[in-house]
Design a protein around this motif. Structure first.
Motif, PDB file in Angstrom:
ATOM      1  N   SER A  25      15.927  -3.334   3.047  1.00  0.00           N
ATOM      2  CA  SER A  25      15.030  -3.130   1.909  1.00  0.00           C
ATOM      3  C   SER A  25      15.753  -3.550   0.634  1.00  0.00           C
ATOM      4  CB  SER A  25      14.652  -1.649   1.829  1.00  0.00           C
ATOM      5  OG  SER A  25      14.346  -1.283   0.503  1.00  0.00           O
ATOM      6  N   THR A  26      15.129  -4.360  -0.186  1.00  0.00           N
ATOM      7  CA  THR A  26      15.779  -4.791  -1.435  1.00  0.00           C
ATOM      8  C   THR A  26      16.046  -3.582  -2.331  1.00  0.00           C
ATOM      9  OG1 THR A  26      13.632  -5.286  -2.444  1.00  0.00           O
ATOM     10  CG2 THR A  26      14.804  -7.133  -1.418  1.00  0.00           C
ATOM     11  N   GLN A  49      12.045  -8.501   4.871  1.00  0.00           N
ATOM     12  CA  GLN A  49      12.674  -7.188   4.970  1.00  0.00           C
ATOM     13  C   GLN A  49      12.384  -6.601   6.361  1.00  0.00           C
ATOM     14  OE1 GLN A  49      12.550  -5.065   0.743  1.00  0.00           O
ATOM     15  NE2 GLN A  49      10.487  -5.370   1.524  1.00  0.00           N
ATOM     16  N   LYS A  53       9.948  -0.563   2.222  1.00  0.00           N
ATOM     17  CA  LYS A  53       9.458   0.802   1.989  1.00  0.00           C
ATOM     18  C   LYS A  53       8.272   0.821   1.044  1.00  0.00           C
ATOM     19  CE  LYS A  53      13.405   2.269   0.002  1.00  0.00           C
ATOM     20  NZ  LYS A  53      14.377   3.211  -0.578  1.00  0.00           N
ATOM     21  N   GLY A  54       7.303   1.698   1.335  1.00  0.00           N
ATOM     22  CA  GLY A  54       6.261   2.027   0.378  1.00  0.00           C
ATOM     23  C   GLY A  54       6.553   3.409  -0.174  1.00  0.00           C
ATOM     24  N   ARG A  55       5.595   4.014  -0.828  1.00  0.00           N
ATOM     25  CA  ARG A  55       5.782   5.371  -1.324  1.00  0.00           C
ATOM     26  C   ARG A  55       5.617   6.346  -0.153  1.00  0.00           C
ATOM     27  NH1 ARG A  55       1.598   6.629  -5.491  1.00  0.00           N
ATOM     28  NH2 ARG A  55       0.294   5.613  -3.944  1.00  0.00           N
ATOM     29  N   ARG A  58       6.186   5.434   3.529  1.00  0.00           N
ATOM     30  CA  ARG A  58       5.323   4.505   4.265  1.00  0.00           C
ATOM     31  C   ARG A  58       6.009   3.156   4.387  1.00  0.00           C
ATOM     32  NH1 ARG A  58       0.074   6.801   1.435  1.00  0.00           N
ATOM     33  NH2 ARG A  58       0.973   5.741  -0.332  1.00  0.00           N
ATOM     34  N   LYS A  59       5.429   2.308   5.237  1.00  0.00           N
ATOM     35  CA  LYS A  59       6.047   1.003   5.490  1.00  0.00           C
ATOM     36  C   LYS A  59       5.432  -0.059   4.596  1.00  0.00           C
ATOM     37  CE  LYS A  59       7.702   0.941  10.159  1.00  0.00           C
ATOM     38  NZ  LYS A  59       7.149   1.448  11.389  1.00  0.00           N
ATOM     39  N   TRP A  60       6.250  -1.036   4.235  1.00  0.00           N
ATOM     40  CA  TRP A  60       5.720  -2.211   3.545  1.00  0.00           C
ATOM     41  C   TRP A  60       5.942  -3.413   4.450  1.00  0.00           C
ATOM     42  CZ3 TRP A  60       2.395  -2.809  -0.154  1.00  0.00           C
ATOM     43  CH2 TRP A  60       2.203  -4.090  -0.677  1.00  0.00           C
ATOM     44  N   PHE A  61       4.874  -4.034   4.932  1.00  0.00           N
ATOM     45  CA  PHE A  61       5.003  -5.192   5.826  1.00  0.00           C
ATOM     46  C   PHE A  61       5.639  -6.337   5.050  1.00  0.00           C
ATOM     47  CE2 PHE A  61       0.842  -3.165   7.062  1.00  0.00           C
ATOM     48  CZ  PHE A  61       1.396  -2.406   8.075  1.00  0.00           C
ATOM     49  N   LYS A 119      -5.609  -5.183  -1.202  1.00  0.00           N
ATOM     50  CA  LYS A 119      -4.289  -5.041  -1.837  1.00  0.00           C
ATOM     51  C   LYS A 119      -3.444  -6.301  -1.630  1.00  0.00           C
ATOM     52  CE  LYS A 119      -0.455  -1.722  -1.875  1.00  0.00           C
ATOM     53  NZ  LYS A 119      -0.138  -0.289  -1.693  1.00  0.00           N
ATOM     54  N   GLY A 122       2.283  -4.299  -4.117  1.00  0.00           N
ATOM     55  CA  GLY A 122       2.565  -2.886  -4.350  1.00  0.00           C
ATOM     56  C   GLY A 122       3.906  -2.725  -5.035  1.00  0.00           C
ATOM     57  N   ASN A 144       2.139 -10.425  -1.617  1.00  0.00           N
ATOM     58  CA  ASN A 144       1.769 -11.272  -0.475  1.00  0.00           C
ATOM     59  C   ASN A 144       1.348 -12.648  -0.979  1.00  0.00           C
ATOM     60  OD1 ASN A 144       2.063  -8.955   1.065  1.00  0.00           O
ATOM     61  ND2 ASN A 144      -0.114  -8.446   0.912  1.00  0.00           N
TER      62      ASN A 144
END
Ligand code: BT5
Length: 249
Positions: A25-26, A49, A53-55, A58-61, A119, A122, A144
């Motif tokens: 994750s950056t 990545q 990470k999301g908030r 959660r995952k960030w694709f 979306k 994020g 994206n």
């Protein structure tokens, strides 16, 4: 890791870029770097990545083809204003996409960038504090550019919306310039001008919204965004509620 130079007209944002072909994750890397000797505006950038990470964990694709970066900032302000950075960042991403690609971008409170109800980007702001002041702020941004394979219909990309091939480096450069403008504007003129622009691009204002707030669902019309970042809701029974954090569903 590779250090890259982009020949940017900015003073701080993007003047130092740590580029990774692949990283967990950056944001994690940026947190590590921020405790060392790096200058404000340093970027951690990755092609993909493995644990974006999301908030709320959660995952960030993050497959290759998208923009995944973190900006390291050292603003000397009270931690209670940390959420300002989420708004500055959302505005910078929204204006970048709007100016370069002329798309109908909206900001969904507090941290989503939406095009045609889907979306596209994020933001995850992480703060380290000392005595109630921000020691450093890490601004994680995912955008994206290309279609995210096998993903649900609520997600889009700039290429899907424009039907054109999008330049990674041009988008990145514009984002850094836009970010610096907004960040300096905020430092010079305060938060109100940022907030007004966010309100103008808001996806939620004057809409009926449902919010997941402390495990409770609140419904009503979104009528304002307060100077402290809260979303002001008028419920059907006429009560006014200010939501400080939570998620519009
Ligand atoms: C966010 O969280 O929207 C913050 C995303 C921040 C990502 C950047 S990438 C660079 C930096 N390094 C990191 O590790 N993270 C930051 P949240 O509001 O919690 O939204 C997460 C939700 O968005 C997920 O549960 C999915 O439903 C959806 N989602 C996941 N990946 C997505 C994608 N690539 N595009 C659109 N939606 C996505």
């Amino acid at each position: 890791m590779q250090k890259i130079k982009l020949n940017l007209p900015t003073k701080i944002i993007g003047q130092q870029i740590y580029f990774f072909k692949e990283i967990d994750s950056t944001n994690n890397k940026a947190i590590e770097l921020a405790t060392k000797e790096v200058s404000e505006g340093t970027i951690v950038l990755a092609k993909k990545q493995t644990s974006g990470k999301g908030r709320f964990k959660r995952k960030w694709f993050s497959p290759s083809g998208g923009i995944y970066l973190s900006i390291i900032l050292f603003p000397y302000i009270n931690v209670k204003y940390s959420w300002h950075f989420t708004f500055i960042s959302a505005l910078s991403v929204a204006k970048t996409i709007q100016k370069l690609y002329n798309l109908p971008v909206k900001i969904k409170w507090p941290n989503d960038i939406i095009i045609n109800n889907k979306k596209v980007s994020g933001i995850l702001t992480e703060i380290e504090q000392k005595n109630n002041f921000i020691k450093f702020a890490i601004i994680g941004i995912g955008i994206n550019l290309q279609k995210i394979p096998d993903e649900q219909e609520k997600i889009t990309s700039i290429e899907e919306e424009t039907n054109k091939k999008i330049s990674y480096w041009q988008t990145l450069k514009k984002l850094f310039i836009e970010y610096e403008n907004n960040y300096f504007n905020f430092q010079k003129n305060g938060f109100v001008s940022i907030l007004n622009e966010v309100k103008y691009l808001s996806y939620d204002l004057n809409r009926f919204v449902r919010i997941n707030y402390n495990k409770e669902i609140i419904e009503g019309y979104a009528i304002d965004i307060e100077e402290n970042g809260g979303l002001v809701i008028r419920t059907e029974s006429g009560f006014i509620k200010v939501i400080k954090s939570g998620e519009i569903i």
